[in-house]
Design a protein around this motif. Sequence first.
Motif, mmCIF file in Angstrom:
data_model
loop_
_atom_site.group_PDB
_atom_site.id
_atom_site.type_symbol
_atom_site.label_atom_id
_atom_site.label_comp_id
_atom_site.label_asym_id
_atom_site.label_seq_id
_atom_site.Cartn_x
_atom_site.Cartn_y
_atom_site.Cartn_z
ATOM 1 N N ARG A 54 0.881 -1.304 0.111
ATOM 2 C CA ARG A 54 -0.011 0.083 -0.107
ATOM 3 C C ARG A 54 0.943 1.157 0.051
ATOM 4 O O ARG A 54 0.452 2.156 -0.588
ATOM 5 N N SER A 59 -3.761 2.012 -3.950
ATOM 6 C CA SER A 59 -4.694 0.940 -4.676
ATOM 7 C C SER A 59 -4.585 -0.390 -4.141
ATOM 8 O O SER A 59 -5.607 -1.021 -4.446
ATOM 9 N N THR A 60 -3.524 -0.859 -3.786
ATOM 10 C CA THR A 60 -3.225 -2.214 -3.099
ATOM 11 C C THR A 60 -3.378 -2.275 -1.827
ATOM 12 O O THR A 60 -3.975 -1.304 -1.132
ATOM 13 N N ASN A 92 -6.456 -2.960 2.991
ATOM 14 C CA ASN A 92 -7.288 -2.066 2.174
ATOM 15 C C ASN A 92 -8.535 -2.674 1.631
ATOM 16 O O ASN A 92 -8.797 -3.147 0.427
ATOM 17 N N GLY A 95 -10.675 -1.015 -1.287
ATOM 18 C CA GLY A 95 -10.017 -1.481 -2.533
ATOM 19 C C GLY A 95 -10.389 -2.502 -3.187
ATOM 20 O O GLY A 95 -10.639 -2.901 -4.333
ATOM 21 N N GLN A 98 -13.922 -2.554 -4.509
ATOM 22 C CA GLN A 98 -14.075 -1.920 -5.679
ATOM 23 C C GLN A 98 -13.363 -3.095 -6.659
ATOM 24 O O GLN A 98 -14.058 -3.082 -7.937
#
Length: 583
Positions: A54, A59-60, A92, A95, A98
């Motif tokens: 991260r 986004s990871t 996350n 994330g 998503q």
Amino acid sequence: MASPTAPSLRVGNCSGFYGDRFSAMREMLGGGELDVLTGDYLAELTMLILARDRAKDASTGYAKTFLQQMEECMGIALDRGVRIVVNAGGVNPAGLVQALQTIADSLGLAPSIAHLYGDDVTSRSTELGLGSPLSANAYLGGFGIARCLAAGADIVVTGRVTDASLVVGPAIHHFDWGREDFDELAGATVAGHVIECGTQATGGNLSFFREIPDLMRPGFPIVEIEADGSSVVTKNPGTGGAVTVDTVTAQLLYEVTDARYAGPDVTTRLDSIALSQEAQDRVRISGVRGEAPPPELKVSLNSIGGVRNEVSIILTGLDIEAKADLVRRQVEDALPARPRELSWELVRTDRTDSPTEQLASARLTVVARDDDREKVGRKFSNSVIEIALGSVPGFHTTAPPSAGSTYGVFTPGYITQEDVDHTAVLPDGKRIPIAAPEVTTDLVPAHTDHRAADDGGDAASSHPDYWGPMRRLPLGTIAGARSGDKGPNANIGVWVRDEAAFDWLAEALTIEQLRRMLPECADLEVTRTVLPNLHAVNFVLAGILGEGVAYNARFDPQAKALGEWLRSRTIDIPELVLTEADQ
């Protein structure tokens, strides 16, 4: 309180760690009836890895293999009505949701996806008194998961919850348990603890592995949980491995401390558990008692400890100790700057008059740690290599020089349950705060270091002549063991299979005896807990793993094989407790 007539809940597991068998999700979804399928992807080291991911890319920070599994299996789970509950969100969860939605759209599917947040307290770590770690994640409980399921979620993604919460949450929802249904919550916690490590519950890593009929591909475990919190551990028919009292006992002793097993929803009394072999591949867990949870939550703190490098030199043949001494002096003299930490270890695996060169060799390893990469990078490893032609005969290393690598440090922290913003994000986007428990009790460790008379102990067993003739044999002749890491500490759970053997074990395998058998532990703080219901004793060895698994304080950094080392050590065992096969 749930109705006693409520149907049982069938919960399976398809992952015990990030990197477990990829096909397990498909196997579990296609192998039998399930209500819920869980997956545990997180460990102390994994949280460090994901936090570093991260830091490089915001986004990871989640388990990417879970995404790949869901691309293959999302449709199967929806068709079968199996709900997925995983902690693959790592650092996350949003994330991952998503990314899951993107996969669902590409497949033409419309799953209801929910997630939790609030475990990540990194941004508040200083104000909470946790320092300035790379990541700080509190271990949340199961009530947020239950709220997501109540809202109709097909998939629930979490970050750092306790491993058992993946099972406790669905049970709370299914049986409508409340915050003070402590016995029921404790029973589900035990069920979750048994299946959280996947195939360790079906024969994997078992001391008595030769008794398991098929370990090529052991099946993943399932628990059938009942309204009173009792459960049956099983697996899908036709799969490898086995479910026995031994396989369940071994997992119950994995990574535990004392008789009080603290969690965010309940403190479980491990000394209350009763196991029975109900049928082939069916072990019943009953009698579990729970107490109010502690007012504090444990926090996983991961920080960068510095840079680490190591070089191993092979020493062969005669004069091993003298060769090691010369190499040490030459290397330390050649170093341009001494690192903060420099440690040497000589492992004598060599044999006299060996038929092979490898069996005639020992390994000398030097490890350097420092905040300054210059001190432990190429300059360090080159200092070892440059003496090669002017050192001991036969000098060679196991690998070329390296630049070293960053290592992490795990430390546990504690904050109050009210300090976290535990929130369920429902499939429709609504955010529901999950209140902290109103009833808590300060945690008092239950180190029962003896077997009291009212536990069935026999005072006569302490008489010198009580046990009769003895034989000097490896402890593993009659005992199984399971060991694991708990931050800087390690545990070793040791169990036997009958009452007479346990009477001897509880008396003979004292802390002092353990130190004699494992000299590496001689100067460590060691605590012992006796668990009569499991015919077991559990030891916690403080500080044996340095600053945690990423620190690599010993060649077995997660203490996975510590129990097997103990089993290989000899002790005087009474002939009275040996079977014909043992002798």
